[in-house]
Scaffold this motif. Structure first.
Motif, PDB file in Angstrom:
ATOM      1  N   CYS A 117      -8.939  -1.100 -12.231  1.00 12.61           N
ATOM      2  CA  CYS A 117      -8.149  -2.330 -12.266  1.00 12.61           C
ATOM      3  C   CYS A 117      -8.755  -3.446 -13.122  1.00 12.61           C
ATOM      4  N   PRO A 118     -10.055  -3.707 -13.043  1.00 18.36           N
ATOM      5  CA  PRO A 118     -10.599  -4.775 -13.895  1.00 18.36           C
ATOM      6  C   PRO A 118     -10.318  -4.561 -15.376  1.00 18.36           C
ATOM      7  N   LYS A 119     -10.381  -3.325 -15.824  1.00 13.72           N
ATOM      8  CA  LYS A 119     -10.116  -3.044 -17.241  1.00 13.72           C
ATOM      9  C   LYS A 119      -8.620  -3.111 -17.545  1.00 13.72           C
ATOM     10  N   LYS A 155       0.825  -1.202   0.000  1.00 15.88           N
ATOM     11  CA  LYS A 155       0.000   0.000   0.000  1.00 15.88           C
ATOM     12  C   LYS A 155       0.865   1.261   0.000  1.00 15.88           C
ATOM     13  N   ILE A 156       0.314   2.346  -0.571  1.00 21.34           N
ATOM     14  CA  ILE A 156       1.016   3.622  -0.608  1.00 21.34           C
ATOM     15  C   ILE A 156       1.078   4.215   0.798  1.00 21.34           C
ATOM     16  N   VAL A 157       2.276   4.673   1.189  1.00 21.47           N
ATOM     17  CA  VAL A 157       2.476   5.275   2.513  1.00 21.47           C
ATOM     18  C   VAL A 157       3.162   6.620   2.342  1.00 21.47           C
ATOM     19  N   PRO A 158       3.036   7.516   3.313  1.00 26.43           N
ATOM     20  CA  PRO A 158       3.691   8.824   3.224  1.00 26.43           C
ATOM     21  C   PRO A 158       5.211   8.707   3.185  1.00 26.43           C
ATOM     22  N   ALA A 159       5.834   9.650   2.498  1.00 28.44           N
ATOM     23  CA  ALA A 159       7.295   9.772   2.492  1.00 28.44           C
ATOM     24  C   ALA A 159       7.597  11.269   2.628  1.00 28.44           C
ATOM     25  N   LEU A 160       8.057  11.934   1.558  1.00 28.84           N
ATOM     26  CA  LEU A 160       8.229  13.387   1.647  1.00 28.84           C
ATOM     27  C   LEU A 160       6.892  14.082   1.855  1.00 28.84           C
ATOM     28  N   VAL A 204       3.085  -6.826 -14.776  1.00 33.26           N
ATOM     29  CA  VAL A 204       3.527  -5.820 -13.811  1.00 33.26           C
ATOM     30  C   VAL A 204       4.159  -6.496 -12.603  1.00 33.26           C
ATOM     31  N   MET A 205       5.282  -5.925 -12.143  1.00 30.26           N
ATOM     32  CA  MET A 205       5.992  -6.465 -11.001  1.00 30.26           C
ATOM     33  C   MET A 205       5.241  -6.207  -9.702  1.00 30.26           C
ATOM     34  N   ASP A 206       5.501  -7.027  -8.727  1.00 35.54           N
ATOM     35  CA  ASP A 206       5.007  -6.778  -7.379  1.00 35.54           C
ATOM     36  C   ASP A 206       5.871  -5.709  -6.714  1.00 35.54           C
ATOM     37  N   PRO A 207       5.274  -4.882  -5.857  1.00 37.90           N
ATOM     38  CA  PRO A 207       3.862  -4.893  -5.473  1.00 37.90           C
ATOM     39  C   PRO A 207       3.003  -4.186  -6.521  1.00 37.90           C
ATOM     40  N   ARG A 208       2.188  -4.941  -7.250  1.00 33.43           N
ATOM     41  CA  ARG A 208       1.374  -4.397  -8.332  1.00 33.43           C
ATOM     42  C   ARG A 208       0.078  -3.813  -7.787  1.00 33.43           C
ATOM     43  N   PRO A 209      -0.398  -2.710  -8.365  1.00 31.49           N
ATOM     44  CA  PRO A 209      -1.613  -2.073  -7.849  1.00 31.49           C
ATOM     45  C   PRO A 209      -2.882  -2.838  -8.201  1.00 31.49           C
ATOM     46  N   CYS A 210      -2.836  -3.625  -9.278  1.00 30.48           N
ATOM     47  CA  CYS A 210      -4.005  -4.394  -9.707  1.00 30.48           C
ATOM     48  C   CYS A 210      -3.691  -5.878  -9.577  1.00 30.48           C
ATOM     49  N   GLN A 211      -4.285  -6.517  -8.593  1.00 31.51           N
ATOM     50  CA  GLN A 211      -4.020  -7.921  -8.331  1.00 31.51           C
ATOM     51  C   GLN A 211      -4.906  -8.809  -9.201  1.00 31.51           C
ATOM     52  N   GLY A 212      -4.323  -9.856  -9.757  1.00 30.09           N
ATOM     53  CA  GLY A 212      -5.107 -10.778 -10.567  1.00 30.09           C
ATOM     54  C   GLY A 212      -4.235 -11.480 -11.585  1.00 30.09           C
ATOM     55  N   ASP A 213      -4.704 -12.626 -12.055  1.00 32.06           N
ATOM     56  CA  ASP A 213      -3.998 -13.431 -13.052  1.00 32.06           C
ATOM     57  C   ASP A 213      -4.569 -13.101 -14.423  1.00 32.06           C
TER      58      ASP A 213
END
Length: 527
Positions: free
Chosen positions: A476-478, A78-83, A323-332
């Motif tokens: 993501c489904p599309k 998941k996206i987390v704060p940085a700068l 797409v590499m992990d961690p990928r935003p759209c999960q699925g095969d």
């Protein structure tokens, strides 16, 4: 998308490393060692260290310890704060509020203007940045409001991954932002480490910034090793020897030496995804593989499961997407969408397409031989050579003439960019967002654009256009369906999700999207 972006894809692919996970936790006696040195093996020299020119995965690995991004990816993907401490996402823009008190390695403050200047510099055609259109989406602009402490990234229209894109943009600050030539072999960032010595081809030494307190999700430098050394070790056998001996603390293994490391005592180990392996068919007007029936037949002639084992040396996993992990759209997106192995059907399909066996067994049509020039990079290890030979043998049995062409990285990039001297190319991909692939899989063909394989899949283009207008989760489904559309017409063939063994000794650490997470490093023994 610019022509250099084609080289960027090849570069991101050719030296992709580990993509996620943490080395097995070692018991810490009395807490982490902060006075020692953590030494990490990298497989090649990173080259120029200006983040705007950073193409190779190994370069970004080195840059990741000295530069921050607006947001980061947590261990759960998941996206987390940085700068940025918070953000407001709209369909075509995202406004970030920066943390207060962030400083550059020269003690100058990091401001919204610093951030905006980085994005606009990469987008400026004069910079000739190869990451424009890949890490920075084509059309993105940045606007700063220093008084409010915000910076806004905007697109010409709705864009699914406008927030997620920010995790890949390293922010140069201080003197380096004003003089880009000064950071060819130096760093000028707000990250937890600062480069103190660069010996190209041998090592890069960094010192911890103890005042660093604005890392991802609030990470600090209090428990980090004082010194971090990125040691150039091109040979995996050498890296294995060094790790076992304790002269380095971390390395990644994709070849034969991983089995030795797996059984080595005192070594922390984690097996993680390392990107994917697939091949593309050239669909230029003069190519036999422009015909989808020919592409499908060639694909049907291959036992992809066997091919995956050969290419990965038996250490890969079934391909599930691009797409590499961690990928935003999960699925095969792969299962059930690639033409199934059926040698008899493949031969019948070529017969039906007008390609008939000649006197020498090679199929011909309208006086033209069915001949394929197969290109692959020799830098990816013996598995790719064996995979090429396996494919060539299967296609020769089908009546296809195959010419194998193993080349070094630069020659592969040159062929993708300009000479176009190939019919089939094995090209691993190392991207973390599906949007980063659009310019390579559609649009203007090379050499005018980045679409090196001359793909023209209308269904893919339609699905991408629809997905791009939706927020990332809704789209993501599309996005997933668009990948499957490519596989169904054999525009490209996903073969294997490769894995890498991430190993540590005397230390624990995490890697994400091919790069070391510097704030995760902990020495458990004196370095």
């Amino acid at each position: 998308m610019t022509k250099p972006a084609v080289a960027a894809l090849a570069g991101l692919a050719l030296l992709t490393a580990a993509c996620g996970g943490t080395t097995g936790a070692a018991e810490q006696q009395g807490g982490p060692v902060t006075a020692g040195t953590f030494t990490y093996a990298i497989p090649a020299d990173p080259g120029v260290l200006d983040p705007a020119q950073g193409v190779l995965s190994v370069t970004n690995n080195v840059l990741s310890v000295a530069y921050d991004t607006l947001v980061a990816v947590g261990a759960d993907g998941k996206i987390v704060p940085a700068l940025a401490e918070k953000w407001d996402v709209k369909p075509d823009s995202v406004t970030f509020t920066l943390r207060k008190g962030v400083t550059c390695s020269d003690d100058s403050p990091v401001t919204p203007t610093n951030v905006a200047d980085n994005v606009n510099h990469i987008a400026d055609p004069a910079s000739k940045s190869p990451i424009y259109g890949v890490m920075v989406p084509a059309g993105m602009k940045a606007e700063a409001d220093d008084a409010a402490g915000t910076v806004t990234l905007s697109m010409p229209g709705p864009f699914s991954f406008i927030l997620e894109s920010a995790r890949s943009i390293f922010i140069v600050c201080g003197k380096g932002a004003k003089d880009r030539a000064s950071i060819a072999r130096a760093t000028s960032g707000s990250g937890p480490y600062q480069l103190t010595e660069a010996v190209p081809g041998d090592h890069y030494t960094f010192k911890a910034r103890r005042d660093y307190a604005w890392g991802p999700a609030g990470a600090t430098a209090k428990e980090l090793p004082e010194t971090l050394v990125m040691k150039v070790v091109p040979n995996e056998q050498t890296a294995a020897n060094m790790l076992i001996a304790g002269t380095i603390n971390g390395a990644n293994f994709i070849g034969a030496d991983r089995s030795r490391i797996e059984s080595a005592p005192g070594v922390n180990k984690q097996l993680v995804s390392a990107g994917n392996g697939q091949f593309f068919y050239h669909q230029g007007d003069d190519r036999p593989t422009k015909d989808p029936e020919v592409r499908k037949a060639l694909t049907q002639a291959l036992n992809v499961k066997e091919l995956a084992g050969i290419a990965s040396g038996g250490t890969g996993q079934p391909a599930t997407g691009l797409v590499m992990d961690p990928r935003p759209c999960q699925g095969d997106t792969v299962s059930g969408h690639v033409p199934a192995f059926d040698a008899a059907a493949a031969a019948a399909a070529l017969d039906a397409a007008g390609w008939k066996p000649g006197a020498d067994g090679v199929r011909t049509k309208d006086g033209k031989r069915l001949s394929l020039r197969y290109m692959y990079a020799t830098t990816r290890g013996p598995g790719y050579q064996a995979a090429a030979e396996y494919m060539a043998d299967a296609w020769k049995k089908l009546g296809v003439e195959v010419k194998l062409n193993g080349v070094i990285d630069t020659k592969l990039s040159e062929s993708l960019n300009s000479t176009q001297d190939w019919d089939v190319v094995w090209l691993p991909i190392g991207v973390t967002l599906p949007s980063q692939l659009v310019g390579f899989l559609s649009g203007p063909a090379a050499p005018e654009g980045a679409n090196f394989a001359h793909l023209a899949n209308k269904r893919y283009e339609q699905l991408v256009a629809e997905a791009s207008k939706l927020p990332s989760a809704e789209g993501c489904p599309k996005w997933l369906e668009s990948e499957s559309a490519l596989f169904e017409t054999a525009d490209l063939v996903p073969v294997v999700d490769t894995t890498v063994l991430v190993a540590g000794k005397g230390a624990t650490f995490r890697v994400s999207a091919g790069s070391l997470v510097p704030t995760s490093i902990r020495l458990t023994q004196g370095g």
